[in-house]
Design a protein around this motif. Structure first.
Motif, PDB file in Angstrom:
ATOM      1  N   LEU A  67     -44.059  89.086  15.136  1.00  0.00           N
ATOM      2  CA  LEU A  67     -44.758  89.441  16.370  1.00  0.00           C
ATOM      3  C   LEU A  67     -45.771  90.554  16.109  1.00  0.00           C
ATOM      4  O   LEU A  67     -46.910  90.496  16.571  1.00  0.00           O
ATOM      5  N   ALA A  68     -45.378  91.544  15.329  1.00  0.00           N
ATOM      6  CA  ALA A  68     -46.290  92.625  14.974  1.00  0.00           C
ATOM      7  C   ALA A  68     -47.453  92.094  14.128  1.00  0.00           C
ATOM      8  O   ALA A  68     -48.610  92.469  14.342  1.00  0.00           O
ATOM      9  N   ALA A  69     -47.165  91.215  13.194  1.00  0.00           N
ATOM     10  CA  ALA A  69     -48.215  90.638  12.348  1.00  0.00           C
ATOM     11  C   ALA A  69     -49.162  89.764  13.164  1.00  0.00           C
ATOM     12  O   ALA A  69     -50.380  89.762  12.929  1.00  0.00           O
ATOM     13  N   SER A  70     -48.625  89.044  14.133  1.00  0.00           N
ATOM     14  CA  SER A  70     -49.468  88.201  14.989  1.00  0.00           C
ATOM     15  C   SER A  70     -50.417  89.045  15.836  1.00  0.00           C
ATOM     16  O   SER A  70     -51.572  88.660  16.046  1.00  0.00           O
ATOM     17  N   ALA A  71     -49.936  90.172  16.315  1.00  0.00           N
ATOM     18  CA  ALA A  71     -50.801  91.066  17.095  1.00  0.00           C
ATOM     19  C   ALA A  71     -51.945  91.570  16.218  1.00  0.00           C
ATOM     20  O   ALA A  71     -53.101  91.656  16.671  1.00  0.00           O
ATOM     21  N   ARG A  72     -51.661  91.870  14.959  1.00  0.00           N
ATOM     22  CA  ARG A  72     -52.721  92.328  14.058  1.00  0.00           C
ATOM     23  C   ARG A  72     -53.728  91.205  13.790  1.00  0.00           C
ATOM     24  O   ARG A  72     -54.927  91.446  13.732  1.00  0.00           O
ATOM     25  N   ARG A  73     -53.237  89.993  13.608  1.00  0.00           N
ATOM     26  CA  ARG A  73     -54.152  88.871  13.383  1.00  0.00           C
ATOM     27  C   ARG A  73     -55.062  88.654  14.584  1.00  0.00           C
ATOM     28  O   ARG A  73     -56.257  88.381  14.426  1.00  0.00           O
ATOM     29  N   LEU A  74     -54.522  88.798  15.778  1.00  0.00           N
ATOM     30  CA  LEU A  74     -55.347  88.682  16.977  1.00  0.00           C
ATOM     31  C   LEU A  74     -56.422  89.774  16.993  1.00  0.00           C
ATOM     32  O   LEU A  74     -57.571  89.516  17.335  1.00  0.00           O
ATOM     33  N   ALA A  75     -56.045  90.978  16.599  1.00  0.00           N
ATOM     34  CA  ALA A  75     -57.020  92.078  16.548  1.00  0.00           C
ATOM     35  C   ALA A  75     -58.154  91.736  15.591  1.00  0.00           C
ATOM     36  O   ALA A  75     -59.323  92.011  15.886  1.00  0.00           O
ATOM     37  N   GLU A  76     -57.829  91.133  14.461  1.00  0.00           N
ATOM     38  CA  GLU A  76     -58.858  90.737  13.493  1.00  0.00           C
ATOM     39  C   GLU A  76     -59.772  89.660  14.063  1.00  0.00           C
ATOM     40  O   GLU A  76     -60.954  89.641  13.778  1.00  0.00           O
ATOM     41  N   VAL A  77     -59.213  88.761  14.855  1.00  0.00           N
ATOM     42  CA  VAL A  77     -60.033  87.710  15.474  1.00  0.00           C
ATOM     43  C   VAL A  77     -60.957  88.316  16.529  1.00  0.00           C
ATOM     44  O   VAL A  77     -62.142  87.996  16.597  1.00  0.00           O
ATOM     45  N   TYR A  86     -57.027  98.991  13.702  1.00  0.00           N
ATOM     46  CA  TYR A  86     -55.748  98.534  14.246  1.00  0.00           C
ATOM     47  C   TYR A  86     -54.599  99.226  13.512  1.00  0.00           C
ATOM     48  O   TYR A  86     -53.651  99.699  14.138  1.00  0.00           O
ATOM     49  N   ASP A  87     -54.710  99.301  12.188  1.00  0.00           N
ATOM     50  CA  ASP A  87     -53.649  99.918  11.396  1.00  0.00           C
ATOM     51  C   ASP A  87     -53.452 101.390  11.769  1.00  0.00           C
ATOM     52  O   ASP A  87     -52.329 101.891  11.755  1.00  0.00           O
ATOM     53  N   LEU A  88     -54.535 102.066  12.100  1.00  0.00           N
ATOM     54  CA  LEU A  88     -54.433 103.472  12.502  1.00  0.00           C
ATOM     55  C   LEU A  88     -53.852 103.630  13.901  1.00  0.00           C
ATOM     56  O   LEU A  88     -53.084 104.560  14.161  1.00  0.00           O
ATOM     57  N   LEU A  89     -54.213 102.733  14.809  1.00  0.00           N
ATOM     58  CA  LEU A  89     -53.807 102.882  16.206  1.00  0.00           C
ATOM     59  C   LEU A  89     -52.451 102.266  16.528  1.00  0.00           C
ATOM     60  O   LEU A  89     -51.653 102.867  17.245  1.00  0.00           O
ATOM     61  N   TYR A  90     -52.201 101.061  16.048  1.00  0.00           N
ATOM     62  CA  TYR A  90     -51.036 100.312  16.507  1.00  0.00           C
ATOM     63  C   TYR A  90     -49.921 100.142  15.483  1.00  0.00           C
ATOM     64  O   TYR A  90     -48.759 100.044  15.863  1.00  0.00           O
ATOM     65  N   ARG A  91     -50.243 100.080  14.212  1.00  0.00           N
ATOM     66  CA  ARG A  91     -49.186  99.861  13.213  1.00  0.00           C
ATOM     67  C   ARG A  91     -48.099 100.935  13.276  1.00  0.00           C
ATOM     68  O   ARG A  91     -46.909 100.601  13.213  1.00  0.00           O
ATOM     69  N   PRO A  92     -48.459 102.216  13.433  1.00  0.00           N
ATOM     70  CA  PRO A  92     -47.394 103.228  13.533  1.00  0.00           C
ATOM     71  C   PRO A  92     -46.464 102.998  14.731  1.00  0.00           C
ATOM     72  O   PRO A  92     -45.261 103.221  14.642  1.00  0.00           O
ATOM     73  N   LYS A  93     -47.004 102.519  15.845  1.00  0.00           N
ATOM     74  CA  LYS A  93     -46.174 102.249  17.025  1.00  0.00           C
ATOM     75  C   LYS A  93     -45.184 101.121  16.736  1.00  0.00           C
ATOM     76  O   LYS A  93     -44.006 101.225  17.072  1.00  0.00           O
TER      77      LYS A  93
END
Length: 105
Positions: A67-77, A86-93
């Motif tokens: 689910l976390a990886a899918s959210a990152r893929r959506l951010a890239e799209v 994205y890695d700075l803002l959301y990955r830590p959360k």
């Protein structure tokens, strides 16, 4: 200095001394601003829903990771080339929540 530049401007020309006020930034149109706002809103909704689903603790660890990886893929799209933001803002959360829910170190 290039010979052409020296011939046109003299030997004292330095492009770094140009006043910054002479450079006009390109302003985005209202449509571009609205479109970016929609993309930001969409990503925020997906991230918040993903975090909520993970926080419930009903997902297996592997599904929470996906689910976390899918959210990152959506951010890239939605924002090509901005994965590091994205890695700075959301990955830590996501990392913190997954560590809490699944009691990882």
């Amino acid at each position: 200095m290039l010979p052409f530049v020296a011939a046109c401007w003299g030997s004292h020309y330095n492009p770094l001394e140009e006043p910054m006020s002479s450079i006009q930034p390109i302003s985005p149109t209202k449509a571009e601003i609205d479109e970016e706002s929609r993309r930001v809103r969409r990503l925020r909704i997906v991230v918040n829903l993903s975090l909520s689903l993970i926080a419930q603790g009903n997902l297996p660890y592997s599904e929470a990771q996906e689910l976390a990886a899918s959210a990152r893929r959506l951010a890239e799209v939605l924002f090509p080339g901005k994965g590091e933001v994205y890695d700075l803002l959301y990955r830590p959360k996501f990392r913190q929540l997954i560590n809490e829910v699944y009691r990882l170190q």
